[in-house]
Structure formats: structure tokens, C-alpha cells
Design a protein around this motif. Structure first.
Motif, PDB file in Angstrom:
ATOM      1  N   GLY A   1       0.776  -1.229   0.000  1.00  0.00           N
ATOM      2  CA  GLY A   1       0.000   0.000   0.000  1.00  0.00           C
ATOM      3  C   GLY A   1       0.808   1.280   0.000  1.00  0.00           C
TER       4      GLY A   1
ATOM      5  N   SER B   1       3.006  -2.357   8.312  1.00  0.00           N
ATOM      6  CA  SER B   1       2.672  -3.154   7.123  1.00  0.00           C
ATOM      7  C   SER B   1       3.788  -4.144   6.792  1.00  0.00           C
TER       8      SER B   1
ATOM      9  N   THR C   1       3.681  -7.027   9.158  1.00  0.00           N
ATOM     10  CA  THR C   1       2.581  -7.935   8.821  1.00  0.00           C
ATOM     11  C   THR C   1       2.933  -8.794   7.621  1.00  0.00           C
TER      12      THR C   1
ATOM     13  N   GLU D   1      -3.985 -10.671   8.305  1.00  0.00           N
ATOM     14  CA  GLU D   1      -4.654  -9.988   7.192  1.00  0.00           C
ATOM     15  C   GLU D   1      -5.421  -8.763   7.691  1.00  0.00           C
ATOM     16  N   VAL D   2      -6.103  -8.898   8.809  1.00  0.00           N
ATOM     17  CA  VAL D   2      -6.842  -7.772   9.395  1.00  0.00           C
ATOM     18  C   VAL D   2      -5.878  -6.649   9.764  1.00  0.00           C
TER      19      VAL D   2
ATOM     20  N   LEU E   1      -3.005  -5.927   8.384  1.00  0.00           N
ATOM     21  CA  LEU E   1      -2.545  -5.292   7.152  1.00  0.00           C
ATOM     22  C   LEU E   1      -3.628  -4.379   6.582  1.00  0.00           C
ATOM     23  N   ILE E   2      -4.861  -4.849   6.590  1.00  0.00           N
ATOM     24  CA  ILE E   2      -5.974  -4.038   6.096  1.00  0.00           C
ATOM     25  C   ILE E   2      -6.162  -2.807   6.969  1.00  0.00           C
ATOM     26  N   GLN E   3      -6.074  -2.977   8.296  1.00  0.00           N
ATOM     27  CA  GLN E   3      -6.241  -1.844   9.207  1.00  0.00           C
ATOM     28  C   GLN E   3      -5.145  -0.804   8.995  1.00  0.00           C
TER      29      GLN E   3
ATOM     30  N   ARG F   1      -3.625  -0.188   6.217  1.00  0.00           N
ATOM     31  CA  ARG F   1      -3.954   0.501   4.965  1.00  0.00           C
ATOM     32  C   ARG F   1      -5.105   1.474   5.167  1.00  0.00           C
ATOM     33  N   ILE F   2      -6.129   1.084   5.946  1.00  0.00           N
ATOM     34  CA  ILE F   2      -7.255   1.973   6.238  1.00  0.00           C
ATOM     35  C   ILE F   2      -6.765   3.214   6.973  1.00  0.00           C
TER      36      ILE F   2
END
Length: 148
Positions: free
Chosen positions: A44, A68, A71, A114-115, A117-119, A121-122
Motif C-alpha cells: 500500500g 505493514s 505484517t 490480514e486484518v 494489514l488491512i487496518q 492501509r485503512i
């Protein structure tokens, strides 16, 4: 915060990165065998950020990018982690080591990674959006001031 040398265990490919820098991030990219574009999209960031890490190995990424990278390393396969350890410490690869016993990752650990990494990015996108809104408000105020 200073970048520290990674600690590599001789029996497994466990690597602890206290503070990521351009060199360690580039080593992770190499271990994943990804292009600059692919690695940038995966974590990201902009492609120019990944290119800067290669050009400036001592460059320390921002905290959210550090998260990131942590992760990505946590989610990596054992083969990728071994390759990463070798890229960080080529001398360790010269000594033959017993292959580690396969350790299946529980599904919950993969989902948690995964959560995370997504968090990350958010959070990055929210910061960018906040900055964009502030800039738009500033420009709007300037435009409104010029018509008064």
C-alpha cells in the motif's frame, strides 16, 4: 530511532526487525520476488517509495509502513522467511542447516495478520483523506475570501 541489525536464529529463519529501513524492506521485497510495482501495491505505498528504499538503504519508513512490513513478514511462507534471512545475512547461508519442521499456521493467525494489514492501509487512507479535506477547506476559504 536507529535501525538495528536484524537478529537471525541459526536453527530457523526467524528474523526480528526492530526498525525497518530501506535495506531490510528491499530484502523483504527480494525474498518475495516482487517487482517494485507489485511490492508497492502489496503493502500500500507508492512505487517511488519502494524505489527510494533501494536507492537509500538507510531510509527509515513511517510507522504505519513499518507495521505493514511487519505484517507482510509475519504472513510470509517459511521459504520466503528463509530467503529473507539469507538476503539479510548471506554468511549464514554458507553453513548448511537442517530444514525446519513444517509448522501449520492456524487460520485465526492468518486472519489476524490480514486484518492488521488491512487496518494499517485503512489508517493510511484516513490520514490521506483528512489531509485532502483540510487542503480543500483551505482552498475554499481562499476562494470565498477573494469574492468578498
Amino acid at each position: 530511532m536507529n535501525a538495528t541489525a536484524p537478529a537471525v536464529s541459526e536453527t530457523t529463519s526467524v528474523v526480528f526487525i526492530d526498525t525497518w529501513n530501506g535495506a531490510t524492506a528491499a530484502a523483504l521485497q527480494g525474498a518475495l520476488r516482487m517487482t517494485n510495482e507489485g511490492f508497492a501495491e502489496y503493502i500500500g505505498v507508492a512505487t517511488r517509495t519502494v524505489a527510494a528504499w533501494r536507492a537509500q538503504p538507510a531510509l527509515v519508513p513511517r510507522r504505519e509502513i513499518q507495521t505493514s512490513l511487519d505484517t507482510v513478514l509475519t504472513r510470509a511462507t517459511e521459504t520466503v522467511r528463509q530467503r529473507f534471512a539469507v538476503l539479510l545475512n548471506p554468511a549464514a547461508a554458507a553453513a548448511p542447516a537442517e530444514p525446519p519442521a513444517p509448522s501449520p499456521k492456524p487460520a485465526a493467525a492468518l486472519v489476524a495478520a490480514e486484518v492488521a494489514l488491512i487496518q494499517a492501509r485503512i489508517d493510511q487512507l484516513q490520514q490521506q483523506l483528512t489531509a485532502d479535506v483540510q487542503l480543500l477547506n483551505l482552498r475554499l476559504n481562499q476562494l470565498q475570501g477573494s469574492y468578498v
